[in-house]
Design an enzyme around this catalytic site. Structure first.
Site, PDB file in Angstrom:
ATOM      1  N   LYS A 179       0.802  -1.224   0.000  1.00 56.27           N
ATOM      2  CA  LYS A 179       0.000   0.000   0.000  1.00 56.27           C
ATOM      3  C   LYS A 179       0.843   1.286   0.000  1.00 56.27           C
ATOM      4  O   LYS A 179       0.466   2.283  -0.608  1.00 56.27           O
ATOM      5  CB  LYS A 179      -0.940   0.023   1.212  1.00 56.27           C
ATOM      6  CG  LYS A 179      -1.969  -1.096   1.242  1.00 56.27           C
ATOM      7  CD  LYS A 179      -3.054  -0.858   0.230  1.00 56.27           C
ATOM      8  CE  LYS A 179      -4.290  -1.723   0.401  1.00 56.27           C
ATOM      9  NZ  LYS A 179      -4.125  -3.101   0.818  1.00 56.27           N
ATOM     10  N   GLU A 203      -9.951   5.875   2.623  1.00 50.54           N
ATOM     11  CA  GLU A 203     -10.814   4.810   3.127  1.00 50.54           C
ATOM     12  C   GLU A 203      -9.902   3.645   3.483  1.00 50.54           C
ATOM     13  O   GLU A 203      -8.793   3.545   2.959  1.00 50.54           O
ATOM     14  CB  GLU A 203     -11.797   4.372   2.033  1.00 50.54           C
ATOM     15  CG  GLU A 203     -11.265   3.322   1.031  1.00 50.54           C
ATOM     16  CD  GLU A 203     -10.122   3.809   0.144  1.00 50.54           C
ATOM     17  OE1 GLU A 203      -9.917   5.042   0.030  1.00 50.54           O
ATOM     18  OE2 GLU A 203      -9.411   2.962  -0.433  1.00 50.54           O
ATOM     19  N   SER A 234       1.984  -9.796  -1.145  1.00 48.34           N
ATOM     20  CA  SER A 234       1.546  -8.399  -1.024  1.00 48.34           C
ATOM     21  C   SER A 234       1.705  -7.790   0.365  1.00 48.34           C
ATOM     22  O   SER A 234       1.850  -6.581   0.497  1.00 48.34           O
ATOM     23  CB  SER A 234       0.092  -8.275  -1.477  1.00 48.34           C
ATOM     24  OG  SER A 234      -0.741  -9.179  -0.779  1.00 48.34           O
TER      25      SER A 234
HETATM   26  C1  LIG Z   1      -5.131  -4.190   0.722  1.00 43.52           C
HETATM   27  C2  LIG Z   1      -4.425  -5.450   0.512  1.00 43.52           C
HETATM   28  C3  LIG Z   1      -4.733  -6.316  -0.551  1.00 43.52           C
HETATM   29  C4  LIG Z   1      -5.879  -6.081  -1.496  1.00 43.52           C
HETATM   30  O1  LIG Z   1      -5.833  -4.889  -2.223  1.00 43.52           O
HETATM   31  P1  LIG Z   1      -5.432  -4.802  -3.747  1.00 43.52           P
HETATM   32  O2  LIG Z   1      -5.722  -3.408  -4.122  1.00 43.52           O
HETATM   33  O3  LIG Z   1      -6.275  -5.794  -4.489  1.00 43.52           O
HETATM   34  O4  LIG Z   1      -3.991  -5.138  -3.854  1.00 43.52           O
HETATM   35  C5  LIG Z   1      -3.961  -7.451  -0.740  1.00 43.52           C
HETATM   36  N1  LIG Z   1      -2.943  -7.751   0.100  1.00 43.52           N
HETATM   37  C6  LIG Z   1      -2.631  -6.948   1.151  1.00 43.52           C
HETATM   38  C7  LIG Z   1      -1.507  -7.346   2.033  1.00 43.52           C
HETATM   39  C8  LIG Z   1      -3.354  -5.789   1.393  1.00 43.52           C
HETATM   40  O5  LIG Z   1      -3.027  -5.014   2.434  1.00 43.52           O
END
Ligand SMILES: *Cc1c(COP(=O)(O)O)cnc(C)c1O
Length: 401
Positions: free
Chosen positions: A93, A115, A382
């Site tokens: 993020k 948000e 992610s």
């Molecule tokens: C917010 C989040 C997601 C999902 O959001 P995307 O916009 O689809 O990437 C996925 N993995 C993590 C660790 C997140 O914090």
């Protein structure tokens, strides 16, 4: 640039999806944002500044890790991990919030809002708000506040105001609507840092561009280490920002198969999943034309996932296009599958992944088994799962006490 990106530069459409379907009152702000971003994108000073914070604050480039034990356990293709979990604040993020706060600063805004679902984007926004000393307000559904209290505390510690939202299902969709309302009222001094590749043009393009650092780095790192490209790339999809950022490094490499993994929840009945690609129809959500989970009257059906970050009844418009064009294959993994993969990655690799990412791991596992031992799968890790340990312990009663 490829066909995919040409669409995005043109009026913010990706095939038939995208566009700007937001309240009249936001029109001028969106046009200003688009014009400012177009200029900044080519500005040497802006690029240098972005590069500086990526390196010295986020900690980029994030490593590419060969997952030797997962590879062995799954008995097929080699598994590689792009470590967005090692970024400052623990997820991808911050790649986006750093970029957008620099835009806000260039536009002379003194206040930022956001948000948040799981609270990851809220934390990443509170972080840059503190660093640049901007008034920061984060909207979060009451239900998510309950599930992710620690993240709300983190935000407040960094000086952000966290506003609970009780409307609707009191989750991400409702927090997004509330943030849009705030922006419409305070647009003269406020920038809205949208947290995923969703929303009216130019947000899906801006967020994708800032997240594409994931895919661009990955491609370079993988090629340097292996002298070739991976055969498959897998990422989880909520709104779709980590996935589109990862895919963008490989989208022109037609031989690289791309897989987006959504949350299958606990069943396929409406209200119990977030699998927009499988069950959504064309509609409008938060200012963009995209696939949306809706009933026969066009009413949005609440989404569900064990991971708050995937709990969204729509998907970024560029993903809807990539689904239609066939360049990316979309699948879904259910809550139980994600929980199993979460624990397997903990035990085998010593990495606690986010529950969101666990969906990508479970899908990669089935994919790996069908592929040869000389083939490679790259997974976008992610984020880290510290935020999820209490929820997982609760769901797997007794196992950890
Ligand atoms: C917010 C989040 C997601 C999902 O959001 P995307 O916009 O689809 O990437 C996925 N993995 C993590 C660790 C997140 O914090």
């Amino acid at each position: 640039m490829g066909k995919e990106s040409k669409h995005s530069e043109k009026e913010g459409y990706f095939g038939e999806f995208g566009g700007r379907y937001s309240p009249e009152i936001l029109h001028d702000a969106l046009v200003e944002l688009e014009a400012t971003y177009k200029k900044l994108k080519k500005n040497k000073h802006f690029k240098k500044e972005l590069e500086y914070y990526r390196k010295n604050y986020i900690g980029r480039p994030s490593p590419l890790t060969y997952a030797e034990r997962l590879t062995k356990a799954w008995g097929g293709a080699r598994i590689w991990l792009k470590r967005e979990d090692l970024n400052h604040t623990g997820a991808h993020k911050i790649n986006n919030t750093i970029g957008q706060v620099l835009i806000a600063k260039a536009m002379g805004k003194t206040r930022i809002i956001a948000e948040t679902g799981a609270g990851q984007h809220g934390v990443a926004t509170a972080t840059v708000g503190a660093m640049f000393q901007l008034e920061t307000v984060v909207y979060m559904g009451d239900e998510d506040l309950r599930r992710q209290e620690l993240n709300a505390i983190r935000m407040r510690m960094m000086g952000a105001k966290v506003v609970g939202v009780s409307a609707g299902t009191a989750t991400l969709k409702d927090a997004t609507s509330e943030a849009m309302r705030d922006w419409a009222l305070n647009v003269s001094n406020t920038h809205y840092i949208v947290g995923s590749s969703i929303g009216p043009h130019p947000f899906p393009t801006i967020v994708r561009d800032f997240q594409s650092v994931i895919g661009i780095e990955s491609r370079k790192q993988f090629k340097k280490e292996n002298g070739k490209l991976p055969n498959a790339v897998v990422a989880c999809v909520g709104g779709g920002s980590n996935a589109i950022g990862m895919f963008y490094g490989f989208i022109k490499d037609k031989k690289v198969k791309l897989y987006g993994v959504e949350a299958g929840g606990y069943s396929s009945t409406p209200g119990s999943h977030s699998a927009t690609m499988a069950f959504g129809k064309t509609g409008f959500l938060h200012g963009t034309k995209t696939l949306v989970i809706q009933d026969e009257f066009g009413q949005i059906v609440p989404a569900h996932s064990v991971s708050a970050g995937l709990d969204y009844p729509g998907v970024g418009p560029e993903h809807a296009y990539l689904h239609q064009s066939g360049r990316v294959t979309y699948a879904n993994v259910n809550d139980e599958g994600a929980l199993d993969a979460f624990l397997e990655v903990c035990r085998i690799e010593g990495i606690i992944p986010a529950l969101e990412t666990a969906h990508a791991f479970q899908y990669a596992k089935s994919l790996a088994k069908e592929m040869g031992k000389k083939e490679d799968i790259l997974i976008c890790l992610s984020g880290r799962g510290d935020k999820d340990v209490a929820e997982v312990a609760r769901l797997r009663k007794g196992e950890f006490s």
